[in-house]
Scaffold this motif. Structure first.
Motif, PDB file in Angstrom:
ATOM      1  N   ALA A 231       0.848  -1.199   0.000  1.00  0.00           N
ATOM      2  CA  ALA A 231       0.000   0.000   0.000  1.00  0.00           C
ATOM      3  C   ALA A 231       0.876   1.239   0.000  1.00  0.00           C
ATOM      4  N   LEU A 250      -7.633  -8.602   4.295  1.00  0.00           N
ATOM      5  CA  LEU A 250      -8.428  -7.550   4.924  1.00  0.00           C
ATOM      6  C   LEU A 250      -7.992  -7.312   6.378  1.00  0.00           C
ATOM      7  N   THR A 251      -7.911  -8.388   7.137  1.00  0.00           N
ATOM      8  CA  THR A 251      -7.560  -8.229   8.552  1.00  0.00           C
ATOM      9  C   THR A 251      -6.119  -7.775   8.711  1.00  0.00           C
ATOM     10  N   LEU A 254      -6.228  -3.997   7.945  1.00  0.00           N
ATOM     11  CA  LEU A 254      -6.898  -3.278   9.019  1.00  0.00           C
ATOM     12  C   LEU A 254      -5.989  -3.205  10.253  1.00  0.00           C
ATOM     13  N   GLY A 255      -5.373  -4.340  10.561  1.00  0.00           N
ATOM     14  CA  GLY A 255      -4.511  -4.406  11.737  1.00  0.00           C
ATOM     15  C   GLY A 255      -3.288  -3.520  11.594  1.00  0.00           C
ATOM     16  N   ALA A 256      -2.843  -3.368  10.356  1.00  0.00           N
ATOM     17  CA  ALA A 256      -1.651  -2.551  10.119  1.00  0.00           C
ATOM     18  C   ALA A 256      -2.020  -1.083   9.966  1.00  0.00           C
ATOM     19  N   GLY A 257      -3.291  -0.791  10.136  1.00  0.00           N
ATOM     20  CA  GLY A 257      -3.690   0.606  10.086  1.00  0.00           C
ATOM     21  C   GLY A 257      -4.029   1.123   8.715  1.00  0.00           C
ATOM     22  N   VAL A 258      -4.183   0.238   7.763  1.00  0.00           N
ATOM     23  CA  VAL A 258      -4.608   0.689   6.440  1.00  0.00           C
ATOM     24  C   VAL A 258      -6.116   0.514   6.345  1.00  0.00           C
ATOM     25  N   ALA A 259      -6.841   1.574   6.136  1.00  0.00           N
ATOM     26  CA  ALA A 259      -8.294   1.476   6.081  1.00  0.00           C
ATOM     27  C   ALA A 259      -8.738   0.797   4.783  1.00  0.00           C
ATOM     28  N   GLY A 263      -7.956   3.053   2.073  1.00  0.00           N
ATOM     29  CA  GLY A 263      -6.528   2.908   1.811  1.00  0.00           C
ATOM     30  C   GLY A 263      -6.258   1.865   0.747  1.00  0.00           C
ATOM     31  N   ASN A 345     -10.528   7.376   9.616  1.00  0.00           N
ATOM     32  CA  ASN A 345     -10.649   6.193  10.446  1.00  0.00           C
ATOM     33  C   ASN A 345      -9.801   6.289  11.690  1.00  0.00           C
ATOM     34  N   THR A 346      -9.321   7.454  11.942  1.00  0.00           N
ATOM     35  CA  THR A 346      -8.318   7.564  13.013  1.00  0.00           C
ATOM     36  C   THR A 346      -8.912   8.008  14.331  1.00  0.00           C
ATOM     37  N   ARG A 349      -8.245   6.369  17.994  1.00  0.00           N
ATOM     38  CA  ARG A 349      -7.049   5.542  17.889  1.00  0.00           C
ATOM     39  C   ARG A 349      -5.907   6.194  18.670  1.00  0.00           C
TER      40      ARG A 349
END
Lengths: 357, 357
Positions: A231, A250-251, A254-259, A263, A345-346, A349
């Motif tokens: 990304a 997907l997970t 998401l877990g790495a902070g990419v929406a 994203g 999405n932040t 957080r």
DNA sequence: AACGATTGGTTAATCGTTTAATCACCCCCT
DNA sequence: AGGGGGTGATTAAACGATTAACCAATCGTT
């Protein structure tokens, strides 16, 4: 009242009406010569008694069990429900029952499973073969569901076209750098899907293929796919060849902070149960299992009822087009145009995992 | 060479050795009186010819088809593969085949499906009943797999104990505010799981139960569970009654910027295929399907072979303990102690979805 | 009016296996 | 020697449905 009523048979009905069993049989099957009035009486008597023909007797005489075998390859293939249900339904419609057999993903078990089905007297077999196996003459008609590019394939989804549809969708959304995620390059199905994807890449777009099994072989099982890094390299979409891989992607993102999809868009394959359960719901592409099952069972029953001329090995779909069933794109929330965030999405957080202190 | 060898039958062997078919039958079944030498000769001849008894003939004579029916409730139940595989395996071991029938989640279809199986002459039926249905006397032995608290249940996982194990795990990790996520309060299985969870809550811990179907009924399908808000309220763990719900919870949390397990631990139920595929891999709890299948099939075959005394309705496990099979906790990465972040997840995150501009 | 064709139904064989009943022997014992 | 008791095999009847072959009427034709 005796609840265990004995199962009525032809001779019971015959005795009740004082006719011969042959006449009863003829009346019910509509084959011999029986006067319309008598036929009516017989049918109503059969109805009253709750007559149901005993399969064993019929099977013994006719040599047809009216049962189809279904052999599945993978130990816990999540597609199983879709396949089994579609086949069962199509078979039931054609008057057949479905006997299942699991090949536990081994060639030896697969042949053994086929043997067991044959011993049980199935009239034909629907098989989703284990990767790399080829079904030969087994003395009984066989419908193979694999991939149009597999030799001997009877019917299957058009995985190539499915791949094309995915890419068309992503390109239409504006994506130009797309990562294609496969699991095992030895799979015909996956290769078709990836091939279809590549074939629809317009000039000026870039695609990178990554294979999960290769990554795991190199970096150990459960290794990350490295999508977040991609990304950052500017890839804006990720098309996986299965919903399982899509879920993983997907997970991981998401877990790495990419929406997702802001994203990176993510798409899957097969529309398995969880595609609708995840958030965002997964854009995916689905086989027309009922259609596939109908063709498979249809080809099988045709071969069976075709009698002596019936194939003793793989049977084919009535036409090449019937053998490759188109897939349908299902657009949900995990795919969207690339570029600047549509929603942020932040919120919430922070470094403790999003919990205010 | 003619590939279509005719299936050899008893009389073929009899003719070859110039003995009667009865003797051949006796020799192969070991029942009548046959001299050891002749028996040996017969067996080897049968072997040479590749003799396989024809089920139809045997079924007709004995009234036993050696086929079990399997009725599943939900249209695409993801547990299906696990169940079907376990039942098929246990049945095969006991010398039975498995005929499937799908009840498409409707009561009418369920009875109809049972009827179809009965018509096909199955010797018994394994049924995972649709919610709220009770299987009565259907003129054939039935093994019910549902929940220990369902009346008439033959065997099932001990969902209550499973729920306890989950909570024990979370409490041991240090969680004190836990949200329990169910789907439908009418389900015996889900109620057992939730009940077990509640029963292991030590004093000083707080639990809140939320039902997905209720939320969707109120706020429309696909409505968020609101887990992120609960995290802000101080809940640190979320125990779902199914992997599907857990997956939904997990992606919802991740998408809302709550890290898992740092911000909130998530656990599921059933160890379905995707539990290992998501990141973080899901901590879940798994039924011992092989054990359940063994008990179910065992009880069924016992009733079948018990002859006239055999039950014509639900059969029971040999003992109450055998009827409730313990579940096994599988700890993966989605559960961890609560509290301050163990790793930060905010790198690469910005308002455009994590893509550097 | 007699003959062939048609209609409506019965008889009996058959599928492959199991099993009760029977039979032909041989052995042993009185 | 003659009968009782094994032993090892055969005969034949079932199971339930299908179907070819057959038979007895009735009808139509010339």
């Amino acid at each position: 009242m005796d609840t265990r009523r004995v199962r009525p048979n032809l001779s019971l009905i015959a005795a009740r009406l004082d006719v011969s069993v042959a006449t009863v049989s003829n009346a019910l099957s509509g084959k011999g010569r029986v006067s319309p009035e008598l036929a009516l009486k017989i049918r109503s008597a059969a109805n009253d008694l709750g007559y149901v023909p005993t399969m064993a007797g019929r099977a013994l005489r006719t040599g047809r069990s009216h049962v189809l075998g279904l052999v599945l390859p993978d130990i816990a293939n999540p597609l199983f429900p879709q396949i089994a249900q579609a086949i069962e339904r199509a078979a039931a419609e054609a008057g057949y029952g479905v006997l299942i057999a699991d090949s536990r993903n081994e060639v030896s078990t697969q042949t053994e499973a086929i043997g067991r089905l044959l011993e049980r007297g199935v009239d034909g077999i629907v098989i989703v073969p284990r990767r790399g196996t080829r079904v030969a003459d087994i003395g009984s008609p066989v419908a193979v569901i694999d991939s149009p590019s597999t030799p001997g394939n009877t019917v299957s989804a058009d995985h190539w076209q499915g791949g094309q549809a995915v890419i068309e969708h992503l390109v239409a959304l504006g994506h130009r750098k797309i990562v294609l995620v496969g699991n095992n390059p030895a799979s015909n199905v996956q290769n078709d899907r990836i091939g279809g994807m590549k074939s629809r890449l317009p000039p000026g777009t870039e695609a990178r293929v990554i294979w999960a099994e290769k990554i795991e072989a190199a970096q150990g099982p459960g290794a990350p796919l490295g999508l977040a890094a991609l990304a950052r390299e500017g890839f804006t979409a990720c098309a996986a060849v299965s919903d399982l891989l899509a879920l993983r992607a997907l997970t991981e993102l998401l877990g790495a902070g990419v929406a997702v999809p802001e994203g990176m868009s993510v798409t899957g394959f097969d529309d398995l149960i969880w595609a609708q359960a995840v958030r965002p719901a997964l854009t995916t592409i689905r086989m027309d299992m009922p259609a596939i099952a109908t063709v498979a069972v249809g080809a099988l029953t045709a071969a069976i009822e075709g009698g002596s001329s019936g194939a003793r090995g793989p049977v084919m779909a009535p036409s090449p087009e019937a053998g490759r069933v188109p897939m349908r794109l299902i657009i949900r929330d995990s795919s969207a145009p690339p570029g600047p965030a549509i929603k942020t999405n932040t919120a919430n957080r922070s470094s403790n995992g999003g919990i205010p202190e």
